[in-house]
Motif scaffolding. Sequence first.
Motif, short mmCIF file in Angstrom:
data_model
loop_
_atom_site.label_atom_id
_atom_site.label_comp_id
_atom_site.label_asym_id
_atom_site.label_seq_id
_atom_site.Cartn_x
_atom_site.Cartn_y
_atom_site.Cartn_z
N ARG A 55 0.82 -1.23 0.00
CA ARG A 55 0.00 0.00 0.00
C ARG A 55 0.84 1.26 0.00
O ARG A 55 0.46 2.28 -0.60
N ILE A 166 -4.91 -1.06 -5.56
CA ILE A 166 -5.63 -2.23 -5.03
C ILE A 166 -5.41 -2.36 -3.52
O ILE A 166 -6.35 -2.58 -2.76
N GLU A 167 -4.16 -2.20 -3.09
CA GLU A 167 -3.84 -2.33 -1.66
C GLU A 167 -4.50 -1.22 -0.85
O GLU A 167 -4.92 -1.44 0.29
N LYS A 170 -8.10 -2.14 -0.38
CA LYS A 170 -8.17 -3.19 0.66
C LYS A 170 -8.09 -2.57 2.05
O LYS A 170 -8.84 -2.93 2.96
N HIS A 171 -7.17 -1.63 2.20
CA HIS A 171 -6.98 -0.94 3.48
C HIS A 171 -8.24 -0.15 3.85
O HIS A 171 -8.68 -0.16 5.00
N SER A 174 -10.89 -2.41 5.22
CA SER A 174 -10.44 -3.32 6.27
C SER A 174 -11.16 -3.08 7.60
O SER A 174 -11.82 -2.07 7.81
N GLY A 184 -13.60 -8.47 1.61
CA GLY A 184 -12.21 -8.78 1.92
C GLY A 184 -11.26 -8.63 0.74
O GLY A 184 -11.64 -8.14 -0.33
N LYS A 185 -10.03 -9.10 0.94
CA LYS A 185 -8.97 -8.92 -0.06
C LYS A 185 -9.31 -9.60 -1.39
O LYS A 185 -9.09 -9.03 -2.46
N LYS A 186 -9.83 -10.81 -1.32
CA LYS A 186 -10.15 -11.56 -2.54
C LYS A 186 -11.26 -10.87 -3.33
O LYS A 186 -11.23 -10.84 -4.57
N VAL A 188 -11.95 -7.61 -3.29
CA VAL A 188 -11.37 -6.40 -3.88
C VAL A 188 -10.63 -6.75 -5.18
O VAL A 188 -10.81 -6.10 -6.20
N GLU A 189 -9.81 -7.82 -5.12
CA GLU A 189 -9.05 -8.23 -6.30
C GLU A 189 -9.96 -8.66 -7.45
O GLU A 189 -9.71 -8.33 -8.62
N TRP A 192 -11.73 -5.60 -8.91
CA TRP A 192 -10.77 -4.82 -9.70
C TRP A 192 -10.59 -5.47 -11.08
O TRP A 192 -10.59 -4.78 -12.11
#
Length: 405
Positions: A55, A166-167, A170-171, A174, A184-186, A188-189, A192
């Motif tokens: 990030r 992307i990071e 995610k932040h 969070s 969650g992270k998955k 977001v990815e 995107w």
Amino acid sequence: DLDYDIDGLVYKLNYFNLQKRLGFVANAPRWAIAHKFSADSSFSEIIDIDIQVGRTGALTPVAKIKPVNIGGVVVSNASLHNEDEINRKDIRIGDTAEIERAGDVIPHVLSVDIDKRKKNSKKYIFPDKCPSCGSVAIKEFNKLTKKYDAIRRCPSEGFQCEKIAIERIKHFASKEALNIDGFGKKVVEKFWELKIIRFPQDIFKIDFNRIQNLDGWGKLSALNLKYAIETSKKISLDKFIYSLGIRHIGQENAKLIAGCFGSVQKFKNLLDFKKKDENLKNLNSIDGIGEIQIKSIDLFCSNKKNTEVTNELIKELKIDDHKIVSSNSKLSGKIFMFTGTLNSMSRTEAKSLVENLGGKIVSTVSKKLNYLIIGNKPTNRKLNEAKNLSVKIVTEKKWNELINM
């Protein structure tokens, strides 16, 4: 002698009064400490070295290794920390390396077996460009240590670098920030990849009819996500500041900044080019906010895309004003500063006491300062400045009388 596995011990201070005095840091008590056992290790071959972008732009090397069982866990990735560590240990692709799970959690490379190194092995050259956006990666010079940082960074400040963007999203979503359940992270990815989101504010404009038709989604899961996003819109000012992902601004610093501005409308002055410098000066007087944090905020607010995103988020969210501790104490609303060593308590205790009684702590002498509390060997410069500005100077004895009124 236990009948089950444990990964360590925790030693605690066995005295509640001292526990209360010591208090907590951001996410741990000062009155307890963990004791981890020696970690298990194993050997595996390094297949490749992958560079991940975080990030804050940090380029982190990760070793892709042949899967190996370490302490009951199959490991296929191991941290290499930074460029200096790779050079120091002379880690190369194809090497046989000893892998350890640090603290029985994070796998990292301890060393490589030179005797097993292949004849055609080549020294690993750390990339000097960001693998995501191609920007020239830099090592910042630390004025305190007079050395360059070990970590190489992508210099992108806005959302120009895809991996950083992307990071940052995610932040933003969070648990410690907006706490959007199910985002969650998955997720977001995936969003995107499907071009559903590109900036944090896009989260509040998602087409849920489209979401429910995606693989792994349905009407109920889409409705649950919609509810979680709507619920997250109401947020405190300090959590909003933290959610922006400004480098060097953690949860505790975000609270200090929120306390300085009080409301999001005043915080917006940092985004105004004409008002920014004046408001950065106000931050300079806050105890706990230093030159590094102010420089980081300045860089963030000087970026046009960052200011656009922040303004869009302010429109979307319901940001509560910072809550000031209400107190009937004589310290309520007063501004304090300490210099010298206190005998009766630590500096941290004294600061915590002032804040609990509704007062504020600053790190520089100004006309706004109400009390300068002096301990042993106070700083003469601060004393002289306080005298020149007619600030009330209080000894530790008088300070103890003041807080016990």
